[in-house]
Each structure stands twice: as structure tokens, then as C-alpha cells.
Design a protein around this motif. Structure first.
Motif, PDB file in Angstrom:
ATOM      1  N   ALA A 293     -74.593  14.417  49.901  1.00  0.00           N
ATOM      2  CA  ALA A 293     -74.342  13.483  50.987  1.00  0.00           C
ATOM      3  C   ALA A 293     -74.976  14.049  52.250  1.00  0.00           C
ATOM      4  CB  ALA A 293     -72.850  13.262  51.184  1.00  0.00           C
TER       5      ALA A 293
ATOM      6  N   ARG B 297     -74.172   8.807  51.017  1.00  0.00           N
ATOM      7  CA  ARG B 297     -74.046   9.418  49.702  1.00  0.00           C
ATOM      8  C   ARG B 297     -75.300   9.161  48.884  1.00  0.00           C
ATOM      9  NH1 ARG B 297     -69.136   6.477  47.323  1.00  0.00           N
ATOM     10  NH2 ARG B 297     -70.204   4.757  48.354  1.00  0.00           N
TER      11      ARG B 297
ATOM     12  N   SER C 186     -70.831   6.326  53.550  1.00  0.00           N
ATOM     13  CA  SER C 186     -69.491   6.737  53.150  1.00  0.00           C
ATOM     14  C   SER C 186     -68.461   5.904  53.894  1.00  0.00           C
ATOM     15  CB  SER C 186     -69.281   8.228  53.444  1.00  0.00           C
ATOM     16  OG  SER C 186     -67.944   8.594  53.254  1.00  0.00           O
TER      17      SER C 186
ATOM     18  N   ASP D  34     -65.138   6.436  46.836  1.00  0.00           N
ATOM     19  CA  ASP D  34     -65.976   7.111  47.821  1.00  0.00           C
ATOM     20  C   ASP D  34     -65.971   8.606  47.540  1.00  0.00           C
ATOM     21  OD1 ASP D  34     -67.096   8.293  50.113  1.00  0.00           O
ATOM     22  OD2 ASP D  34     -66.444   6.605  51.338  1.00  0.00           O
ATOM     23  N   GLY D  35     -67.172   9.211  47.490  1.00  0.00           N
ATOM     24  CA  GLY D  35     -67.250  10.656  47.292  1.00  0.00           C
ATOM     25  C   GLY D  35     -67.150  11.399  48.561  1.00  0.00           C
TER      26      GLY D  35
ATOM     27  N   ALA E 149     -80.962  11.768  51.797  1.00  0.00           N
ATOM     28  CA  ALA E 149     -80.124  11.390  50.660  1.00  0.00           C
ATOM     29  C   ALA E 149     -80.947  10.677  49.601  1.00  0.00           C
ATOM     30  CB  ALA E 149     -78.969  10.505  51.136  1.00  0.00           C
TER      31      ALA E 149
ATOM     32  N   GLN F 275     -76.581   8.910  45.225  1.00  0.00           N
ATOM     33  CA  GLN F 275     -75.988   8.722  43.906  1.00  0.00           C
ATOM     34  C   GLN F 275     -76.969   8.083  42.935  1.00  0.00           C
ATOM     35  OE1 GLN F 275     -72.479   6.298  44.529  1.00  0.00           O
ATOM     36  NE2 GLN F 275     -71.185   8.099  44.924  1.00  0.00           N
TER      37      GLN F 275
ATOM     38  N   ALA G 181     -73.738  18.545  47.576  1.00  0.00           N
ATOM     39  CA  ALA G 181     -72.525  18.515  46.754  1.00  0.00           C
ATOM     40  C   ALA G 181     -72.175  19.902  46.283  1.00  0.00           C
ATOM     41  CB  ALA G 181     -72.750  17.606  45.538  1.00  0.00           C
TER      42      ALA G 181
ATOM     43  N   GLN H 192     -73.064  11.733  41.714  1.00  0.00           N
ATOM     44  CA  GLN H 192     -73.359  12.016  43.118  1.00  0.00           C
ATOM     45  C   GLN H 192     -73.990  13.397  43.237  1.00  0.00           C
ATOM     46  OE1 GLN H 192     -70.711  10.542  46.059  1.00  0.00           O
ATOM     47  NE2 GLN H 192     -70.865  12.377  47.342  1.00  0.00           N
TER      48      GLN H 192
END
Length: 436
Positions: free
Chosen positions: A362, A402, A394, A435-436, A369, A404, A288, A359
Motif C-alpha cells: 500500500a 492498496r 483505502s 480493506d487491507g 502501488a 492488489q 506489506a 495484496q
């Protein structure tokens, strides 16, 4: 430097300039730098990939101090390259040049100094008197030379830089940014690789006297081979550094150090983290990231030949101090990782999807992850670490998972992300159904 030393540099230089603005992420400085320090700025970039690995205040105006001499050298190398000068040519020393304050070589009015003596005097000794000698020798006056320096800065894409003198001595109108100094560092290496060896020198002899330099990183950090230090009271301690490890080259610029020692320690830490982070690029993963210049909106994805790396939004209140996500990854193989994840979600059950999440990255690899998310939980205080780890595919990009921490209230999520940033992990706060 041998030509193969710059093969990586040559391949990646164009990408660096292209992605410098859109691929910038934040890295929290060491505790010594993280306190109130309006002079601090930094940037770290991987030369081969063009990835800006971290940055903090990278576009904020700063005083360059003796990093200015990198541009003085750029114009001197340019004159050598186009045949205007040779290393054996000499420049005269004027009274104005000789009168400059230290650091200096103590050249005297009426002396002449050769180009091959000038270069180490600027790189190693950071001699202010010799910088003025170059300015007058190339442009007739220091003022005219400063105009040429600024013009060259614009040509190199250093749009936030203005030069008023050749040395970096105090002038309120002589400003730059960490990003611009990184561009200049890369331009020196790419455009004049045949002269780059000068930047690794730690001493030189002039008229029988040995002069030593200020760049202790050349001795203390394995793989460091340049570039330049700088200091005036208004700027703090600055340094532009290039280092190679396992055939990968990273360039850093640190500005505003409280002391030379703390600046060097911080630079070493940034380099260490940068090499770890750059190594992840080979695994087709991304961590990220955040826009150092505007943390209120997402950055569009650049088109890349490597695996796409999503650039994420950090909360505004934390944009100044973000840190590289933990580099540890679980490489354990799995029979069918996607099915295992689906089964795990089925076992745990899906709790409320209208809550908040943090988050932390990814990955193309779901085990990576999950490992990073688990590390994030362990970094949180007891009052915050009861959140659930979730690794979910994702919906916007096939094959991306992702990492999280989910099932949080908004305030808890923001406090958790702030705490992770303080402890060296990047993150962003998102709604659980986004969704990131």
C-alpha cells in the motif's frame, strides 16, 4: 569513529528498541539458506527510523557461538567507561584460560595481557583464551562472569539470552536469538561509540606476530564497518554486521549459515535489499509486512513520526520464508492520479466483490502501488497470472492506495501469494471486500 558517524545511530537507537517486536517483517533467505536448515535466523533493521526491515526466525532460540564475545566486550568497555580499568591495565593468564581450545591467541599461564591488546584479540582473532582472561579479570571466575553477562543481557532487553561462558564455546544452555544479538550490536555502538573502531579492524600485531580476522565482509562489502563473526558446529556460521550507505546505517544478524562464504553472500544480499527497502521510507510509502512471531493475527500500528505503515498478516504456512517486496517504483508524474484511477475502475467495471485478492503493498503514491502490483503479476506462472491489477483507495486510511491482484478464488490467491513469497515479494491473502 568520528562522532558524526554515529549521529544517525544515536537518533534512531531508542526507536529501534521500542519497535523491534511490533515492527518485524519477514524476508526470504537465499536459496542456499532456504532449504531445511533448523539453525537459520536473521534480522535486518534500519537504525535511523527504527524499522525492522526484515526478519526470519528472529525470536527462535539459537546458539550465539563467538557472537558471545560482543557481550564480553560490552562488560569490558563498561569497566573502561566507569574508570575501573584503563587501556594500559593488564590481566593475568590462568591455566584455565590458557587451556581453552582454538581460536586462541596462545597466551601462556602466568602471562599478563593488556586491555589494549585484549580488545583486538577478541574482535579480530576471536580468541577463546583471551575471553576467559577477561572473565576472570573482571569477575574472578568465568562462571561468575557468565552470570554478569546474563544480568546485563536482561538490562539491555535481551530477555531470551542466557550466557554460560565468555567465549561462545559449546554449551547447550547458552542460547540467544537473532533479535537479541541485534539489540546487543546496537547497544555496543550506542553506549561505547569511542571503541567502535575496533570492530572494523581486520588484523593486529601481538608480540611481533600479525593476526588476521575472520570477518571477510569488512573487505568485500562496501560500507561494512563491523561487527563480529561466530561459529560452532551446533550454531552454524553466524555474523552480526553493520554497514553504512548514503549516511544510512543498517544492522543485520545472520545465524546458521552452512558455510562462511554462503553466510557472507546472504548477509550482503540482506544488506542490499535492506538499503533499498529503507530508501522507500523516505518516500512515505510502506510495503506489506508480516508478524514473524504470530502470523495468525494482525499487528497493531505503532505511532510514528513518519507516514503510517500498515502491518499486514501473512498466511501461516508461509511465515518462515517471506521476502522484501520489489523496490522498483514508477516515478512518472500524473495530472490527477486519483481521477485516473477512478476512471480506470469505471472502464474495467467492478467484478464480484466477494472473491479473494492478493495484496502486495500500500502506498501514498498510486503510481507506485500500480507499478508494484504489475510487477507481482509478472512474477506469477502462466496458470496464475490472469488476475486483474487493482489500485484502490483505502477506506480506513485517507490517502493510502492498496496494490492488489483481484478476482481470484481462495485457493488461487493462496497459491499466488506463496509463489510471490518464493520469488522475493511480500504479500497477504485478503477477501476482496475487506480493506487491507
Amino acid at each position: 569513529m568520528a562522532s558524526n558517524s554515529f549521529s544517525i545511530l544515536s537518533r534512531g537507537f531508542g526507536s529501534v528498541i521500542a519497535f523491534m517486536v511490533i515492527a518485524t517483517s519477514l524476508l526470504a533467505p537465499l536459496q542456499a539458506q532456504a532449504g531445511p536448515n533448523p539453525r537459520y535466523a536473521s534480522i535486518v533493521l534500519d537504525v535511523e527510523s527504527g524499522e525492522v526491515l526484515s526478519a526470519s526466525n528472529a525470536e527462535a532460540p539459537r546458539y550465539p557461538a563467538s557472537l558471545t564475545k560482543m557481550m564480553t566486550l560490552y562488560l569490558l568497555f563498561e569497566a573502561l567507561e566507569d574508570g575501573t580499568l584503563t587501556l594500559e591495565d593488564t590481566f593475568p593468564v590462568s591455566s584455565h584460560a590458557a587451556a581453552q581450545p582454538p581460536s586462541k591467541l596462545w597466551v601462556r599461564p602466568g602471562d599478563r595481557i593488556s586491555i589494549k591488546e585484549i580488545i583486538p584479540a577478541l574482535v579480530v582473532r576471536s580468541a577463546n583464551d583471551v575471553a576467559v582472561v577477561v572473565a576472570e579479570g573482571l569477575a574472578g571466575s568465568e562462571r561468575a562472569f557468565a552470570g554478569q553477562m546474563t544480568d546485563k543481557a536482561r538490562a539491555l532487553g535481551m530477555d531470551a539470552t542466557t550466557f554460560r561462558n565468555a567465549s561462545g564455546l559449546p554449551d547447550d544452555l547458552q542460547v540467544t536469538t537473532a533479535k537479541d544479538m541485534a539489540k546487543l550490536s546496537l547497544s555496543l555502538m550506542q553506549d561505547f561509540s569511542e571503541y567502535y573502531d575496533y570492530f572494523s579492524q581486520t588484523s593486529f600485531v601481538y608480540r611481533g606476530k600479525t593476526h588476521t580476522g575472520h570477518n571477510n565482509l569488512l573487505d568485500s562489502y562496501a560500507g561494512a564497518d563491523g561487527l563480529k563473526t561466530g561459529y560452532i558446529r551446533a550454531s552454524g556460521f553466524n555474523v552480526a554486521t553493520s554497514a553504512v550507505r548514503d549516511e544510512r546505517r543498517i544492522v543485520t544478524v545472520v545465524m546458521g549459515g552452512f558455510t562462511a562464504k554462503s553466510r557472507d553472500a546472504h548477509t550482503a544480499d540482506l544488506l542490499d535489499r535492506g538499503f533499498v527497502r529503507a530508501g522507500l521510507l523516505n518516500r512515505n510509502d510502506w510495503i506489506a509486512s508480516a508478524d514473524v512471531f504470530d502470523s495468525t493475527k494482525a499487528i497493531s500500528r505503532p505511532t510514528r513520526t513518519r507516514a503510517t505503515r500498515t502491518l499486514a498478516v501473512a498466511t501461516t504456512e508461509n511465515k518462515a520464508n517471506t521476502a522484501t517486496a520489489a523496490a522498483g517504483r514508477n516515478e512518472q508524474s500524473m495530472d490527477d492520479p486519483i481521477q485516473r484511477l477512478i476512471a480506470q475502475v469505471d472502464r474495467q467495471g467492478q467484478r464480484s466483490m466477494d472473491g479473494w485478492a492478493v495484496q502486495v503493498g500500500a502506498f501514498r503514491d498510486p503510481s507506485g502501488a500500480r507499478d508494484l502490483a504489475s510487477q507481482a503479476v509478472r512474477q506469477l506462472d502462466a496458470s496464475l497470472n490472469d488476475s486483474r491489477v487493482a489500485v484502490t483507495p483505502s477506506t480506513s486510511e485517507q490517502g493510502v492506495f492498496r496494490a492488489q491482484l483481484v478476482d481470484m478464488e481462495e485457493g488461487q490467491a493462496r497459491r499466488s501469494c506463496a509463489q510471490l513469497m518464493e520469488r522475493g515479494m511480500e504479500c497477504m491473502v485478503v477477501r476482496a471486500d475487506v480493506d487491507g
